[in-house]
Scaffold this motif. Structure first.
Motif, short mmCIF file in Angstrom:
data_model
loop_
_atom_site.label_atom_id
_atom_site.label_comp_id
_atom_site.label_asym_id
_atom_site.label_seq_id
_atom_site.Cartn_x
_atom_site.Cartn_y
_atom_site.Cartn_z
N SER A 450 14.90 11.16 8.90
CA SER A 450 13.98 10.10 9.33
C SER A 450 13.49 9.33 8.11
O SER A 450 13.47 9.87 7.00
N MET A 451 13.09 8.07 8.33
CA MET A 451 12.56 7.23 7.26
C MET A 451 11.29 6.56 7.79
O MET A 451 11.22 6.18 8.96
N ARG A 452 10.24 6.46 6.96
CA ARG A 452 8.96 5.93 7.43
C ARG A 452 8.31 5.08 6.34
O ARG A 452 8.54 5.28 5.15
N LEU A 453 7.48 4.14 6.79
CA LEU A 453 6.73 3.25 5.90
C LEU A 453 5.43 3.95 5.52
O LEU A 453 4.65 4.35 6.37
N SER A 458 2.13 -7.75 0.22
CA SER A 458 2.95 -8.98 0.30
C SER A 458 4.19 -8.91 -0.58
O SER A 458 5.16 -9.66 -0.35
N THR A 459 4.23 -8.02 -1.60
CA THR A 459 5.37 -8.01 -2.52
C THR A 459 6.02 -6.64 -2.69
O THR A 459 6.92 -6.49 -3.50
N SER A 460 5.57 -5.61 -1.93
CA SER A 460 6.16 -4.29 -2.12
C SER A 460 6.14 -3.48 -0.82
O SER A 460 5.34 -3.74 0.08
N LEU A 461 7.06 -2.48 -0.78
CA LEU A 461 7.15 -1.53 0.34
C LEU A 461 7.23 -0.12 -0.25
O LEU A 461 8.03 0.14 -1.15
N SER A 462 6.40 0.81 0.25
CA SER A 462 6.47 2.22 -0.14
C SER A 462 7.07 3.00 1.03
O SER A 462 6.53 2.97 2.15
N LEU A 463 8.21 3.71 0.77
CA LEU A 463 8.94 4.41 1.84
C LEU A 463 9.12 5.89 1.46
O LEU A 463 9.11 6.25 0.28
N SER A 505 11.27 9.66 -1.91
CA SER A 505 10.31 8.57 -1.70
C SER A 505 10.58 7.50 -2.76
O SER A 505 11.16 7.77 -3.81
N VAL A 506 10.12 6.26 -2.45
CA VAL A 506 10.38 5.15 -3.37
C VAL A 506 9.38 4.03 -3.11
O VAL A 506 8.87 3.90 -1.98
N GLN A 507 9.06 3.25 -4.15
CA GLN A 507 8.28 2.03 -3.98
C GLN A 507 9.16 0.87 -4.48
O GLN A 507 9.53 0.81 -5.64
N ILE A 508 9.46 -0.03 -3.53
CA ILE A 508 10.32 -1.20 -3.86
C ILE A 508 9.41 -2.39 -4.16
O ILE A 508 8.59 -2.75 -3.31
#
Length: 991
Positions: A450-453, A458-463, A505-508
């Protein structure tokens, strides 16, 4: 030869024949035997005209070398005969109050005398006189009291001699000795033999108890209670006793003795158990042979010890067999689960030798290898169903790490596994465990599940994402490859940005505001192989406007929460204030409306539980038997004896308790019925309900422990203290009972057996409701009832609808409370007196109600009548009853007005008649009919020995003979009043 001479001659020839006819079965102790004396009797003769005739004459004969005497008289032709023959002084044993006088005599037919038929008699009289010393030849016939008139069964006609044998009883002997006298009033008599004896029950041993020789009681004491003692090596909790009848026979032994532990009964004695046998406790049972794997080398053994290598578990009875240690389980294998990585199934075979036990269980222990270290697997390993206490020979193990080696050990347990393994015969030592080494290897990388937010702006996504199987801390870290791209409808051009990661986990960053991105992740294996990629999932960054809107929404949510909390507080305070003003006090109503608030707690019927033992454990506290001390038997219930004792729980002070026990040999149903009462009592907590201290269920002897009520049952206590309490005190007792019943009714509970015998009293005269054996729960609806198709019903205390239709409600309990009120105000009198159950039911159906007891306040009697209304809906509720009784107690003057009392009804006297309608034959019979027989001696000492004298007595006369208790004084006085009323009848329906 004249007639008297012929009588003497024939008597001499008849003695031998008559002597063999008399036999006795009971033991007889002879005080006087005219035949066996063998010498001059020295009996005194007396006549008013000694000079005219000598009266009784003595004749001596010789029979087989022994002297034989007879007395005779034959003055049939003279009028007004009064000839006396008195025996010598007869010594009396102190315990003998009654003797038997056996007479052998001949009486001549008056018709055989010519001209003497008018003066001749065919009877004579027997008299007796008590004396503390021998008075010699002094004789006063006024000191003698008549025992009986002796009449022959057969009369002698001329030469046809007929010998009669009669036995008379002389009673009420109290001095050191006595005389017997025979009065002739004009008969022709020959007295052949006089034998005086008393009867005794011989010394005996019955039911392992020895009883001494005991003099039989008189007619006023048909059964004499005799205490005995157990034979050697025997024991009885109650003192054994038996009854000696007036005929010298033993009957009704009570309180059997039991041989002590280590002894058995053999021919009215207790003999020690022989080697190889044992007996664990005092009982009537025989010694038993030692069970399997045990031995006993000594006599008197209480149990048999285990042989070497065999043991008993702590929960095994000491009387049971011993068992050995189980051998190891066999064939331990591990089977991986092909569908679920990280999971395997352990299975094995049971041990070849269980040691003779059935309580076999298994436990599983896991270790993992990390290099050269052998470490416990830890709490993250999962076992299904568990890793200890397993009854089945398999267990599922999951959450295992790949690429690690594991060691699983399966150990077998039984009740004796705690004991050390000892060498067995032939040097065999059992092993209790089996060990298996295994490992799980996976060639494919883990899968992304599974993958979740986690967070966005406005400029990044942490998954973040999950993998299966999960990596262990000690295992090699898993590497991941993440690819993302802008969502674009142009399918022919797809550009991904790829990131290599070593955590899940990652922060894009550096993303465009308000833009949708598609992301997918896959795990990488150690060899560089790629795992299965996850599906693309869409995530969107926030636009600039959404950031401002989010802040506004958050502020609105906070404000709304604060407003809601304020409203809740206001509503709560308003409701509490309204309840305070509208609550109704118990004294504000007499008959309440049907709409009443339900109590917070509702009774739960333990019979609804599939397993009654669960109900006991839920509602009652388990007590260890070592905390209970039995002291004295105070009664016997349906299931066993009731003891007074003490309870000393850890950390608490010692308290007096009542202990109900379950008699030996019970069935499982009897045990459940016995403990169900505890399940009921354990739900109640009220000062007028008997308090349950706890139960003993986990040991051989089940017990129910309650608080101890020193004064016992209310009905017996009131009878023992008749007339000693004021009306105010009695009403106070009733108020306590009503308060307890109000609590029960509010619990939606009906008692069904409310009676004074089921109310207990303590030293403070506080009454508490007890005995919940017949009780059942009411249903939820207002007209809830308990209906049964059978079972015993206490008729005198039960409402008519409950008798007719088995319909029990709180209203039927109110009827029963009315009967309890009558019992209390009548000081324990039996409701409806000696009427049969059938008569009681007929009387109630014909609208008869019990009359007011003596000195009963009118207000209290009126409340009784309200409780006995035929229409149950019109009867008061227990809350109403408590309110009214409180008012009466607060206003003592309200108890001064006494209800009308009719002694003809209340005392149930049939005027001057006995139970059969004839006049009372004696004062003692009258006193017994009104249950005042304890005053018989008082009346006798005062010289009141006839019913005519009783009718002349006044209150002062009754006091002067020793009747002091007010209740007893009134009972006797009202009884005399009823005796004077010649119109009184036995039936209460005529009043």
């Amino acid at each position: 030869m004249d007639f008297l001479g012929r009588v003497r001659h024939l008597l001499f020839s008849c003695v031998l024949i008559n002597g063999i006819l008399v036999t006795f079965q009971a033991k007889e102790e002879v005080l006087l035997d005219m035949k066996a004396t063998g010498g001059e009797l020295g009996w005194l003769t007396w006549s008013p005209n000694q000079g005219d005739r000598s009266g009784w004459e003595v004749t001596q004969r010789t029979l087989n070398g022994s002297q034989f005497y007879t007395y005779s008289i034959c003055n049939v032709e003279e009028r007004e005969q009064d000839n006396w023959l008195r025996t010598t002084f007869i010594q009396r044993r102190p315990s003998v109050s009654q003797v038997f006088v056996e007479l052998q005599f001949i009486v001549r037919d008056c018709n055989s005398f010519d001209g003497a038929s008018l003066t001749c008699k065919e009877t004579f009289n027997l008299y007796s006189s008590d004396a503390d010393a021998d008075v010699g030849t002094a004789f006063r016939k006024g000191q003698f009291r008549k025992v009986a008139t002796v009449a022959p069964d057969e009369i002698t006609k001329k030469n046809d001699m007929r010998i009669n044998t009669e036995t008379k009883v002389v009673q009420s002997l109290s001095q050191k000795g006595f005389y017997l006298a025979f009065q002739d009033i004009g008969a022709c008599i020959a007295l052949l033999s006089v034998r005086v004896y008393y009867k005794a029950c011989p010394a005996t041993t019955k039911s392992l108890a020895s009883f001494p020789e005991t003099v039989a009681g008189g007619l006023n004491q048909q059964l004499k209670k005799v205490s005995g003692k157990c034979v050697d090596n025997a024991y009885s909790e109650d003192l054994p006793h038996i009854y000696c009848t007036a005929e010298g026979e033993w009957v009704v032994p009570v309180g059997q003795c039991q041989c002590d532990a280590g002894f058995e009964e053999v021919e009215d004695a207790c003999q020690e158990c022989q080697p190889g046998f044992f007996k664990a406790e005092a009982s009537r049972d025989k010694c038993e042979p030692c069970p399997a794997n045990t031995q006993s080398q000594d006599s008197r053994s209480l149990f048999c010890v285990c042989m070497d290598g065999f043991y008993r578990a702590l929960t095994d009875p000491v009387t049971g067999p011993c068992s050995g240690l189980p051998s190891a389980p066999r064939g331990l294998v591990a089977t991986p689960n092909s569908l679920t990585p990280g999971k395997l199934l352990l299975s094995w075979q049971p041990p070849e030798d269980t040691g003779g036990r059935s309580d076999i269980t298994y436990s599983v222990e896991c270790h993992r290898w990390e290099g050269s270290q052998h470490l416990p697997c830890g709490e993250k390993i999962r076992y299904d169903p568990a890793n200890t206490g397993l009854l089945d020979t398999k267990v599922s193990v999951s959450e295992l790490d790949p690429y690690l080696n594991y060691t699983f050990t399966v150990e077998v347990h039984s009740g004796v596994s705690m004991f050390p393994s000892q060498p067995m015969p032939h040097s065999f030592k059992p092993q209790s465990s089996a060990t298996l080494n295994t490992s799980l290897h996976y060639t494919d990388p883990p899968k992304i599940t599974s993958m979740r937010l986690v967070e966005r702006d406005s400029t990044s996504l942490s998954l973040s994402w999950d993998v299966f199987p999960r990596p262990r801390v000690q295992s090699q870290p898993i590497r991941y490859e993440l690819a993302y791209r802008k969502k674009d409808n142009k399918i022919d051009v797809t550009t991904y940005v790829v990131l290599k990661l070593e955590k899940n986990s990652v922060q894009i960053s550096d993303l465009s505001p308000g833009t949708a991105y598609l992301v997918k992740v896959q795990a990488l294996g150690d060899d560089g192989n790629q795992g299965v990629s996850s599906l693309e999932e869409q995530f969107e960054t926030l636009s600039e406007g959404q950031l401002n809107k989010t802040a506004v929404i958050l502020a609105g949510v906070v404000a709304g929460v604060v407003t809601l909390l304020i409203l809740i507080v206001i509503v709560f305070l308003h409701r509490r204030n309204r309840n305070t003003h509208t609550r109704q006090g118990p004294e504000d109503t007499y008959f309440s409306s049907p709409e009443q608030l339900k109590p917070l707690k509702t009774y739960v019927d333990p019979h609804t539980y599939e397993d009654p033992n669960v109900a006991v454990l839920k509602f009652a506290t388990e007590i260890h038997p070592s905390h209970i001390s039995k002291q004295k038997v105070i009664g016997a219930g349906e299931f066993g004896e009731v003891y007074r004792g003490s309870l000393k729980a850890p950390g608490k002070k010692e308290v007096a308790v009542a202990i109900k026990t379950l008699k030996p040999g019970y069935t499982e149903k009897q045990r459940q019925d016995f403990l169900s009462e505890a399940s009921i009592m354990g739900q109640f907590s009220h000062q007028n309900i008997i308090r349950l201290e706890g139960v003993v269920t986990k040991f051989k002897h089940a017990m129910i422990v309650t608080e101890f009520m020193e004064n016992g049952a209310l009905d017996r206590y009131l009878r023992d203290h008749d007339g000693e309490f004021s009306s105010h005190q009695l009403v106070g007792m009733l108020r306590g009972i009503a308060a307890g019943m109000k609590y029960l009714s509010e619990m939606s509970y009906v008692h069904r057996d409310l009676a004074a015998r089921n109310i207990l009293v303590n030293t403070a005269l506080e009454c508490k409701v007890s005995d919940f054996g017949l009780s059942r729960v009411l249903e939820d609806e207002p007209e809830g009832t308990y209906t049964t198709s059978g079972g015993k019903i206490p008729i005198r205390w039960t409402a008519p609808e409950a008798i007719a239709y088995r319909k029990f409600t709180s209203a039927s309990d109110v009827w029963s409370f009315g009967i309890v009120m009558w019992e209390v105000m009548a000081f324990g009198e039996r409701p409806y007196w000696d009427m049969s159950n059938h008569e009681v039911m007929k009387a109630i159906n014909e609208a008869f109600r019990l009359p007011a007891p003596m000195d009963c306040p009118s207000a209290v009697y009126q409340l009784m009548l309200q409780c006995w209304l035929q229409d149950r809906a019109k009867r008061p509720r227990f809350g109403d009853i408590v309110s009214l009784l409180d008012k009466l107690l607060r206003s003592p003057d309200s108890l001064k007005t006494i209800a009308d009392f009719d002694p003809r009804v209340s005392i149930r006297l049939p005027s001057t008649s006995g139970s059969d309608g004839s006049p009372f034959r004696s004062v003692s019979e009258w006193l017994e009919s009104i249950k005042m027989s304890q005053y018989s001696e008082n009346f006798t000492r005062a010289g009141v020995v006839t019913m005519d004298q009783v009718l002349q007595m006044k209150n002062e006369d009754i006091k002067n003979i020793g009747v002091r208790l007010p209740g007893h004084l009134k009972r006797i006085a009202y009884s005399i009043l009823g005796l004077k009323d010649q119109t009184s009848t036995l039936s209460v329906f005529a009043v």
